[in-house]
Design a protein around this motif. Sequence first.
Motif, PDB file in Angstrom:
ATOM      1  N   LEU A 298       0.837  -1.196   0.000  1.00  0.00           N
ATOM      2  CA  LEU A 298       0.000   0.000   0.000  1.00  0.00           C
ATOM      3  C   LEU A 298       0.877   1.253   0.000  1.00  0.00           C
ATOM      4  O   LEU A 298       1.818   1.362   0.801  1.00  0.00           O
ATOM      5  CB  LEU A 298      -0.933   0.015   1.210  1.00  0.00           C
ATOM      6  CG  LEU A 298      -2.282  -0.705   1.016  1.00  0.00           C
ATOM      7  CD1 LEU A 298      -2.074  -2.194   0.810  1.00  0.00           C
ATOM      8  CD2 LEU A 298      -3.196  -0.460   2.193  1.00  0.00           C
TER       9      LEU A 298
ATOM     10  N   LEU B 265       0.861   5.675  -0.478  1.00  0.00           N
ATOM     11  CA  LEU B 265       0.174   6.962  -0.601  1.00  0.00           C
ATOM     12  C   LEU B 265       0.821   7.746  -1.734  1.00  0.00           C
ATOM     13  O   LEU B 265       2.041   7.819  -1.820  1.00  0.00           O
ATOM     14  CB  LEU B 265       0.260   7.734   0.705  1.00  0.00           C
ATOM     15  CG  LEU B 265      -0.446   9.098   0.693  1.00  0.00           C
ATOM     16  CD1 LEU B 265      -1.300   9.271   1.942  1.00  0.00           C
ATOM     17  CD2 LEU B 265       0.560  10.233   0.584  1.00  0.00           C
TER      18      LEU B 265
ATOM     19  N   LEU C 221      -4.626   6.590  -0.963  1.00  0.00           N
ATOM     20  CA  LEU C 221      -3.924   5.396  -0.497  1.00  0.00           C
ATOM     21  C   LEU C 221      -4.311   4.244  -1.422  1.00  0.00           C
ATOM     22  O   LEU C 221      -5.485   3.890  -1.516  1.00  0.00           O
ATOM     23  CB  LEU C 221      -4.318   5.084   0.945  1.00  0.00           C
ATOM     24  CG  LEU C 221      -3.646   3.878   1.598  1.00  0.00           C
ATOM     25  CD1 LEU C 221      -2.139   4.117   1.740  1.00  0.00           C
ATOM     26  CD2 LEU C 221      -4.274   3.591   2.959  1.00  0.00           C
ATOM     27  N   GLU C 222      -3.325   3.692  -2.127  1.00  0.00           N
ATOM     28  CA  GLU C 222      -3.599   2.687  -3.153  1.00  0.00           C
ATOM     29  C   GLU C 222      -2.951   1.353  -2.813  1.00  0.00           C
ATOM     30  O   GLU C 222      -1.795   1.284  -2.383  1.00  0.00           O
ATOM     31  CB  GLU C 222      -3.069   3.161  -4.516  1.00  0.00           C
ATOM     32  CG  GLU C 222      -3.354   2.177  -5.644  1.00  0.00           C
ATOM     33  CD  GLU C 222      -2.748   2.599  -6.971  1.00  0.00           C
ATOM     34  OE1 GLU C 222      -3.233   2.130  -8.019  1.00  0.00           O
ATOM     35  OE2 GLU C 222      -1.792   3.394  -6.963  1.00  0.00           O
ATOM     36  N   ASP C 223      -3.696   0.284  -3.021  1.00  0.00           N
ATOM     37  CA  ASP C 223      -3.150  -1.072  -3.001  1.00  0.00           C
ATOM     38  C   ASP C 223      -2.594  -1.339  -4.396  1.00  0.00           C
ATOM     39  O   ASP C 223      -3.346  -1.447  -5.372  1.00  0.00           O
ATOM     40  CB  ASP C 223      -4.255  -2.071  -2.647  1.00  0.00           C
ATOM     41  CG  ASP C 223      -3.734  -3.496  -2.530  1.00  0.00           C
ATOM     42  OD1 ASP C 223      -2.769  -3.852  -3.223  1.00  0.00           O
ATOM     43  OD2 ASP C 223      -4.317  -4.270  -1.738  1.00  0.00           O
TER      44      ASP C 223
ATOM     45  N   CYS D  67      -8.200   8.484   1.443  1.00  0.00           N
ATOM     46  CA  CYS D  67      -7.739   9.737   0.855  1.00  0.00           C
ATOM     47  C   CYS D  67      -7.571  10.788   1.952  1.00  0.00           C
ATOM     48  O   CYS D  67      -8.119  10.662   3.051  1.00  0.00           O
ATOM     49  CB  CYS D  67      -8.713  10.246  -0.210  1.00  0.00           C
ATOM     50  SG  CYS D  67     -10.395  10.503   0.383  1.00  0.00           S
TER      51      CYS D  67
ATOM     52  N   ILE E 190     -10.685   6.783   5.458  1.00  0.00           N
ATOM     53  CA  ILE E 190     -10.019   5.502   5.251  1.00  0.00           C
ATOM     54  C   ILE E 190     -11.042   4.386   5.376  1.00  0.00           C
ATOM     55  O   ILE E 190     -12.020   4.504   6.134  1.00  0.00           O
ATOM     56  CB  ILE E 190      -8.856   5.306   6.250  1.00  0.00           C
ATOM     57  CG1 ILE E 190      -7.984   4.122   5.841  1.00  0.00           C
ATOM     58  CG2 ILE E 190      -9.377   5.154   7.683  1.00  0.00           C
ATOM     59  CD1 ILE E 190      -6.637   4.078   6.540  1.00  0.00           C
TER      60      ILE E 190
ATOM     61  N   LEU F 279      -1.744   2.197   8.775  1.00  0.00           N
ATOM     62  CA  LEU F 279      -2.098   2.829   7.504  1.00  0.00           C
ATOM     63  C   LEU F 279      -2.938   4.085   7.713  1.00  0.00           C
ATOM     64  O   LEU F 279      -2.891   5.006   6.891  1.00  0.00           O
ATOM     65  CB  LEU F 279      -2.824   1.824   6.611  1.00  0.00           C
ATOM     66  CG  LEU F 279      -1.918   0.668   6.168  1.00  0.00           C
ATOM     67  CD1 LEU F 279      -2.731  -0.458   5.579  1.00  0.00           C
ATOM     68  CD2 LEU F 279      -0.859   1.145   5.185  1.00  0.00           C
TER      69      LEU F 279
ATOM     70  N   LEU G 297      -0.331   6.593   8.267  1.00  0.00           N
ATOM     71  CA  LEU G 297       0.267   6.967   6.982  1.00  0.00           C
ATOM     72  C   LEU G 297      -0.612   7.975   6.253  1.00  0.00           C
ATOM     73  O   LEU G 297      -0.123   9.012   5.763  1.00  0.00           O
ATOM     74  CB  LEU G 297       0.449   5.709   6.129  1.00  0.00           C
ATOM     75  CG  LEU G 297       0.872   5.925   4.672  1.00  0.00           C
ATOM     76  CD1 LEU G 297       2.265   6.525   4.584  1.00  0.00           C
ATOM     77  CD2 LEU G 297       0.802   4.608   3.890  1.00  0.00           C
ATOM     78  N   LEU G 298      -1.901   7.697   6.183  1.00  0.00           N
ATOM     79  CA  LEU G 298      -2.813   8.545   5.423  1.00  0.00           C
ATOM     80  C   LEU G 298      -2.878   9.960   5.997  1.00  0.00           C
ATOM     81  O   LEU G 298      -2.962  10.944   5.261  1.00  0.00           O
ATOM     82  CB  LEU G 298      -4.205   7.921   5.410  1.00  0.00           C
ATOM     83  CG  LEU G 298      -5.255   8.563   4.516  1.00  0.00           C
ATOM     84  CD1 LEU G 298      -4.825   8.560   3.061  1.00  0.00           C
ATOM     85  CD2 LEU G 298      -6.589   7.850   4.677  1.00  0.00           C
TER      86      LEU G 298
ATOM     87  N   ARG H 244       5.604   9.862  -2.917  1.00  0.00           N
ATOM     88  CA  ARG H 244       5.150   8.562  -2.465  1.00  0.00           C
ATOM     89  C   ARG H 244       5.520   8.386  -0.992  1.00  0.00           C
ATOM     90  O   ARG H 244       6.538   8.914  -0.536  1.00  0.00           O
ATOM     91  CB  ARG H 244       5.796   7.420  -3.270  1.00  0.00           C
ATOM     92  CG  ARG H 244       5.523   7.445  -4.770  1.00  0.00           C
ATOM     93  CD  ARG H 244       4.069   7.151  -5.095  1.00  0.00           C
ATOM     94  NE  ARG H 244       3.833   7.029  -6.540  1.00  0.00           N
ATOM     95  CZ  ARG H 244       3.570   8.050  -7.357  1.00  0.00           C
ATOM     96  NH1 ARG H 244       3.541   9.295  -6.861  1.00  0.00           N
ATOM     97  NH2 ARG H 244       3.334   7.841  -8.648  1.00  0.00           N
TER      98      ARG H 244
END
Length: 338
Positions: free
Chosen positions: A2, A4, A63-65, A74, A128, A137, A140-141, A301
């Motif tokens: 994952l 960002l 936030l992308e897998d 987001c 999220i 995570l 992180l976001l 990133r």
Amino acid sequence: MLVLRPVQLSDLPQLQQLARESLVGVTSLPDDTERLRLKILGSCASFVSEVQHNGPENYFFVLEDLASQQLLGCSEILATAGFNEAFYSLRNRPFTSESRELNIHHGVPALSLCQDLNAHTLLRGFHINAELERTPLSELLSRARLMFIAAHPQRFSDAVITEIVGYSDEAGQSPFWNALGKHFFDLPYTEAERLCGLQNRSFLAELMPHYPIYVPMLSPEAQACIGRIHPDGQEAFDILEREGFETNSYIDLFDGGPTLFARPPSIRSIADSRMAIARAGTPTLGKTPYLVSNDALPQYRAMVIELDWSAGEPVMLDTATLGALQLADGSPVRLVAL
């Protein structure tokens, strides 16, 4: 894996799904295709703009897998609240009255419509997926935005704020709105928040009372909502409180939710982040999770990686992780421990 990254126009369909799932009161994430499209285009332009001081830019992250290409969350930074439209809040401060003859000096809390927070950098749009709440995570976001500010301080104000969504019940009823805003708009709270997401928020704010509202004259239920957080907004509050943000005397004018404030030098992810050199190789995995980012703009990133790292040492990363972070062997990298 994952990661960002900045939003792209191709993210629009998934971003609209996130908007449908977001908490009522997150007006910066409207469930409207055209508004979201314009937001994405504005963000893309902001990341490539030549900026020497904070202006109207908005920086939107997702936030992308990478394996499934699914968006799981987001968050956003508005470089300058109030740049294009007035940013209204309610100031919650005592109104003092006194009588020398009666020897009475009395302070009554009062709410006043104001634009005091114009020109501050605003964190907003945090959402999220439920299964990732209360995990690294979420950190992180939220916090990768702060690492982006650390990398590009000239793009932002010397004060950072965020509005936390205030209390409403499961039926979407806000006691604060019902006691105050509803009298001026005759709209349910959820509809007022929806309109704020679709249109210029200031047009609603300007219809709010421009004279002080004495708090004791509100219903007990409304008074209890002043500074109260919606249960689903608690995590966003907790993360930023750990970062060094503090509540102040300002609240949201629709639901009474608290406003958090901090100066960049006192924000943990800014003050404690460190630079190192990324090296290709077998990583020395540890039990300490770090937020790791590059300092790029459109190629920004960030990830969460468990490392065994000490200041002054290179950060060993495998090829897949280097690629995900848009790094080459020898590139600078920013780190802060969770």
